[in-house]
Scaffold this motif. Structure first.
Motif, PDB file in Angstrom:
ATOM      1  N   THR A 118       0.853  -1.193   0.000  1.00 11.41           N
ATOM      2  CA  THR A 118       0.000   0.000   0.000  1.00 11.41           C
ATOM      3  C   THR A 118       0.883   1.235   0.000  1.00 11.41           C
ATOM      4  O   THR A 118       1.809   1.350   0.807  1.00 11.41           O
ATOM      5  CB  THR A 118      -0.914   0.034   1.239  1.00 11.41           C
ATOM      6  N   GLY A 119       0.609   2.130  -0.915  1.00  9.95           N
ATOM      7  CA  GLY A 119       1.345   3.391  -0.983  1.00  9.95           C
ATOM      8  C   GLY A 119       0.481   4.537  -0.506  1.00  9.95           C
ATOM      9  O   GLY A 119      -0.711   4.596  -0.820  1.00  9.95           O
ATOM     10  N   LEU A 120       1.076   5.411   0.277  1.00 11.07           N
ATOM     11  CA  LEU A 120       0.396   6.623   0.744  1.00 11.07           C
ATOM     12  C   LEU A 120       1.177   7.834   0.257  1.00 11.07           C
ATOM     13  O   LEU A 120       2.394   7.922   0.452  1.00 11.07           O
ATOM     14  CB  LEU A 120       0.326   6.666   2.270  1.00 11.07           C
ATOM     15  N   ALA A 152       2.090  -3.927   5.656  1.00 11.51           N
ATOM     16  CA  ALA A 152       1.215  -4.280   6.783  1.00 11.51           C
ATOM     17  C   ALA A 152       0.031  -3.316   6.830  1.00 11.51           C
ATOM     18  O   ALA A 152       0.199  -2.124   7.103  1.00 11.51           O
ATOM     19  CB  ALA A 152       1.993  -4.237   8.088  1.00 11.51           C
ATOM     20  N   ILE A 153      -1.176  -3.829   6.588  1.00  8.71           N
ATOM     21  CA  ILE A 153      -2.349  -2.956   6.498  1.00  8.71           C
ATOM     22  C   ILE A 153      -2.652  -2.273   7.828  1.00  8.71           C
ATOM     23  O   ILE A 153      -3.079  -1.110   7.861  1.00  8.71           O
ATOM     24  CB  ILE A 153      -3.587  -3.734   5.973  1.00  8.71           C
ATOM     25  N   ASP A 154      -2.405  -2.959   8.961  1.00 11.85           N
ATOM     26  CA  ASP A 154      -2.652  -2.332  10.267  1.00 11.85           C
ATOM     27  C   ASP A 154      -1.713  -1.149  10.487  1.00 11.85           C
ATOM     28  O   ASP A 154      -2.106  -0.122  11.055  1.00 11.85           O
ATOM     29  CB  ASP A 154      -2.484  -3.355  11.399  1.00 11.85           C
ATOM     30  N   THR A 155      -0.462  -1.297  10.024  1.00 10.83           N
ATOM     31  CA  THR A 155       0.508  -0.203  10.121  1.00 10.83           C
ATOM     32  C   THR A 155       0.069   0.971   9.253  1.00 10.83           C
ATOM     33  O   THR A 155       0.175   2.138   9.651  1.00 10.83           O
ATOM     34  CB  THR A 155       1.903  -0.690   9.682  1.00 10.83           C
ATOM     35  N   ILE A 156      -0.441   0.667   8.065  1.00 10.08           N
ATOM     36  CA  ILE A 156      -0.922   1.708   7.152  1.00 10.08           C
ATOM     37  C   ILE A 156      -2.117   2.438   7.761  1.00 10.08           C
ATOM     38  O   ILE A 156      -2.220   3.675   7.684  1.00 10.08           O
ATOM     39  CB  ILE A 156      -1.296   1.091   5.780  1.00 10.08           C
ATOM     40  N   ILE A 157      -3.025   1.697   8.389  1.00  3.82           N
ATOM     41  CA  ILE A 157      -4.197   2.324   9.015  1.00  3.82           C
ATOM     42  C   ILE A 157      -3.760   3.305  10.098  1.00  3.82           C
ATOM     43  O   ILE A 157      -4.279   4.431  10.188  1.00  3.82           O
ATOM     44  CB  ILE A 157      -5.141   1.248   9.602  1.00  3.82           C
ATOM     45  N   GLU A 158      -2.787   2.920  10.911  1.00  2.00           N
ATOM     46  CA  GLU A 158      -2.289   3.821  11.952  1.00  2.00           C
ATOM     47  C   GLU A 158      -1.619   5.042  11.345  1.00  2.00           C
ATOM     48  O   GLU A 158      -1.749   6.159  11.858  1.00  2.00           O
ATOM     49  CB  GLU A 158      -1.312   3.087  12.879  1.00  2.00           C
ATOM     50  N   GLU A 159      -0.919   4.859  10.212  1.00  2.00           N
ATOM     51  CA  GLU A 159      -0.263   5.990   9.565  1.00  2.00           C
ATOM     52  C   GLU A 159      -1.289   6.966   8.984  1.00  2.00           C
ATOM     53  O   GLU A 159      -1.120   8.182   9.071  1.00  2.00           O
ATOM     54  CB  GLU A 159       0.689   5.504   8.467  1.00  2.00           C
ATOM     55  N   VAL A 160      -2.366   6.432   8.428  1.00  2.00           N
ATOM     56  CA  VAL A 160      -3.445   7.293   7.909  1.00  2.00           C
ATOM     57  C   VAL A 160      -4.048   8.114   9.043  1.00  2.00           C
ATOM     58  O   VAL A 160      -4.305   9.318   8.900  1.00  2.00           O
ATOM     59  CB  VAL A 160      -4.523   6.448   7.204  1.00  2.00           C
ATOM     60  N   ARG A 161      -4.251   7.484  10.189  1.00  2.00           N
ATOM     61  CA  ARG A 161      -4.779   8.209  11.346  1.00  2.00           C
ATOM     62  C   ARG A 161      -3.793   9.275  11.817  1.00  2.00           C
ATOM     63  O   ARG A 161      -4.194  10.362  12.241  1.00  2.00           O
ATOM     64  CB  ARG A 161      -5.062   7.230  12.479  1.00  2.00           C
ATOM     65  N   ALA A 218     -13.225   3.015   6.765  1.00  2.00           N
ATOM     66  CA  ALA A 218     -14.014   2.949   7.998  1.00  2.00           C
ATOM     67  C   ALA A 218     -13.235   3.474   9.193  1.00  2.00           C
ATOM     68  O   ALA A 218     -13.809   4.039  10.127  1.00  2.00           O
ATOM     69  CB  ALA A 218     -14.464   1.517   8.250  1.00  2.00           C
ATOM     70  N   SER A 219     -11.909   3.319   9.163  1.00  2.00           N
ATOM     71  CA  SER A 219     -11.070   3.744  10.296  1.00  2.00           C
ATOM     72  C   SER A 219     -10.897   5.252  10.374  1.00  2.00           C
ATOM     73  O   SER A 219     -10.479   5.790  11.395  1.00  2.00           O
ATOM     74  CB  SER A 219      -9.685   3.092  10.200  1.00  2.00           C
ATOM     75  N   MET A 220     -11.240   5.963   9.282  1.00  2.00           N
ATOM     76  CA  MET A 220     -10.963   7.403   9.223  1.00  2.00           C
ATOM     77  C   MET A 220     -12.103   8.264   9.740  1.00  2.00           C
ATOM     78  O   MET A 220     -11.925   9.466   9.941  1.00  2.00           O
ATOM     79  CB  MET A 220     -10.621   7.804   7.787  1.00  2.00           C
ATOM     80  N   GLY A 221     -13.282   7.676   9.942  1.00  2.00           N
ATOM     81  CA  GLY A 221     -14.402   8.473  10.412  1.00  2.00           C
ATOM     82  C   GLY A 221     -14.905   9.411   9.334  1.00  2.00           C
ATOM     83  O   GLY A 221     -14.913   9.091   8.140  1.00  2.00           O
ATOM     84  N   GLU A 222     -15.301  10.630   9.746  1.00  2.00           N
ATOM     85  CA  GLU A 222     -15.864  11.608   8.814  1.00  2.00           C
ATOM     86  C   GLU A 222     -14.749  12.316   8.050  1.00  2.00           C
ATOM     87  O   GLU A 222     -14.081  13.198   8.573  1.00  2.00           O
ATOM     88  CB  GLU A 222     -16.707  12.638   9.575  1.00  2.00           C
ATOM     89  N   VAL A 223     -14.535  11.924   6.810  1.00  2.00           N
ATOM     90  CA  VAL A 223     -13.539  12.581   5.967  1.00  2.00           C
ATOM     91  C   VAL A 223     -14.041  12.537   4.528  1.00  2.00           C
ATOM     92  O   VAL A 223     -14.709  11.586   4.117  1.00  2.00           O
ATOM     93  CB  VAL A 223     -12.160  11.885   6.097  1.00  2.00           C
ATOM     94  N   ALA A 224     -13.760  13.588   3.772  1.00  2.00           N
ATOM     95  CA  ALA A 224     -14.186  13.648   2.373  1.00  2.00           C
ATOM     96  C   ALA A 224     -13.395  12.627   1.556  1.00  2.00           C
ATOM     97  O   ALA A 224     -12.164  12.583   1.629  1.00  2.00           O
ATOM     98  CB  ALA A 224     -13.964  15.053   1.819  1.00  2.00           C
ATOM     99  N   VAL A 225     -14.099  11.801   0.793  1.00  2.00           N
ATOM    100  CA  VAL A 225     -13.460  10.765  -0.033  1.00  2.00           C
ATOM    101  C   VAL A 225     -13.795  11.021  -1.503  1.00  2.00           C
ATOM    102  O   VAL A 225     -14.958  11.230  -1.855  1.00  2.00           O
ATOM    103  CB  VAL A 225     -13.924   9.350   0.377  1.00  2.00           C
ATOM    104  N   THR A 226     -12.765  11.008  -2.355  1.00  2.00           N
ATOM    105  CA  THR A 226     -12.936  11.242  -3.787  1.00  2.00           C
ATOM    106  C   THR A 226     -12.368  10.058  -4.555  1.00  2.00           C
ATOM    107  O   THR A 226     -11.233   9.636  -4.306  1.00  2.00           O
ATOM    108  CB  THR A 226     -12.204  12.533  -4.229  1.00  2.00           C
ATOM    109  N   ASP A 227     -13.147   9.516  -5.477  1.00  2.00           N
ATOM    110  CA  ASP A 227     -12.681   8.421  -6.340  1.00  2.00           C
ATOM    111  C   ASP A 227     -12.019   9.005  -7.585  1.00  2.00           C
ATOM    112  O   ASP A 227     -12.558   9.933  -8.212  1.00  2.00           O
ATOM    113  CB  ASP A 227     -13.854   7.534  -6.762  1.00  2.00           C
ATOM    114  N   LEU A 228     -10.874   8.435  -7.947  1.00  2.00           N
ATOM    115  CA  LEU A 228     -10.162   8.849  -9.155  1.00  2.00           C
ATOM    116  C   LEU A 228     -10.140   7.688 -10.140  1.00  2.00           C
ATOM    117  O   LEU A 228     -10.175   6.519  -9.734  1.00  2.00           O
ATOM    118  CB  LEU A 228      -8.718   9.257  -8.823  1.00  2.00           C
TER     119      LEU A 228
END
Length: 286
Positions: free
Chosen positions: A57-59, A76-85, A109-119
């Motif tokens: 996964t790239g951020l 590691a997806i759990d590590t990525i989720i923590e980094e996004v937070r 789902a882990s981010m709560g209320e945030v604007a999401v845009t599909d590209l």
């Protein structure tokens, strides 16, 4: 959470019969804001792009107002989720082809209320993304930025840059470098610990008041305040880098009169990072 299209007249009304030609000159989104009155001077305004290639996964995260452009890749997806937070973006960009990916759904789902845009998926093709980044940076390789072999990271960064060009209708030339970082270089303080320790916000009202950052932040400029927040979000783990920071603190303590004069001088310094961005994009007044 909304997008606003800004339109301008493209012709002189005095020289035109009938309707004056108009065009969309900019699209403002939660992550594409550069106006100081809409931003927190002491915090970055991140737009985050997420790309999945195989198991990686790239951020890519960008603060358009300061041109801070960062890239990281991990499996590691759990590590990525923590980094996004930890990044706490105002807007998230996703590959429309990944919408049904269970791990991406977990991330959202882990981010709560945030604007999401599909590209569109084409923006995430590694070759296209790499070419766009090379064009933006004016280089023939991404080696100098440390991300040449990070396909998922390059995919995310290129897609993010395409979104910037699409919404801002220009190249945004102040975006001139990419900072590639590695998560194992920093201590990971998970989101729950961050909240319980009240590092950036108190648990009662969610404001800075009484949080550790407010106690520590004696900086004289908005740029210094944002930098201190970044240091606190990413605690060093390299002993040599930690010692170098301690040496700098020690030097400041030994030269208190010099530090006092320096602080007085810094009072007059404006937010040069954000001014540079506004000038580059043609949104600055005299």
């Amino acid at each position: 959470g909304l997008k606003v299209a800004v339109c301008d007249q493209m012709e002189d009304p005095s020289k035109t019969k009938g309707l004056v030609k108009r065009e969309v000159v900019r699209v403002i989104t939660p992550g594409m804001i550069i106006e100081n009155e809409l931003l927190d001077a002491k915090a970055n305004n991140w737009v985050l792009c997420i790309a999945r290639i195989a198991s990686a996964t790239g951020l890519a995260s960008l603060d358009l107002s300061t041109s801070t452009f960062r890239l990281v890749q991990n499996e590691a997806i759990d590590t990525i989720i923590e980094e996004v937070r930890r990044i706490a973006p105002k807007e998230v960009l996703l590959n429309e082809a990944d919408r049904d990916n269970p791990e991406i759904s977990r991330l959202i789902a882990s981010m709560g209320e945030v604007a999401v845009t599909d590209l569109p998926a084409a923006a995430f093709q590694v070759a296209n993304a790499r070419d766009l980044l090379l064009d933006q940076m004016g280089t023939v390789s991404l080696e100098g930025f440390g991300c040449e072999g990070l396909k998922a990271g390059v995919s995310a960064a290129g897609a993010l840059l395409s979104y910037v060009r699409e919404t801002q209708k220009q190249a945004s030339e102040h975006i001139s470098k990419i900072e590639t970082y590695h998560l194992n270089d920093y201590l990971m303080v998970d989101d729950l610990s961050c909240r319980n320790l009240e590092l950036f916000a108190n648990t009662r009202s969610g404001s800075r008041q009484g949080a550790l950052i407010e106690v520590l932040d004696k900086t004289m400029t908005a740029m210094g305040s944002r930098n201190l927040s970044q240091w606190l979000r990413y605690p060093l783990m390299d002993a040599e880098a930690i010692e170098a920071r301690y040496d700098a603190i020690d030097e400041g303590l030994r030269a208190s009169s010099l530090v006092a004069r320096l602080r007085e001088t810094l009072k007059a310094i404006a937010d040069l990072e954000r001014l540079r961005g506004k000038i580059s994009m043609g949104h600055a007044s005299p």
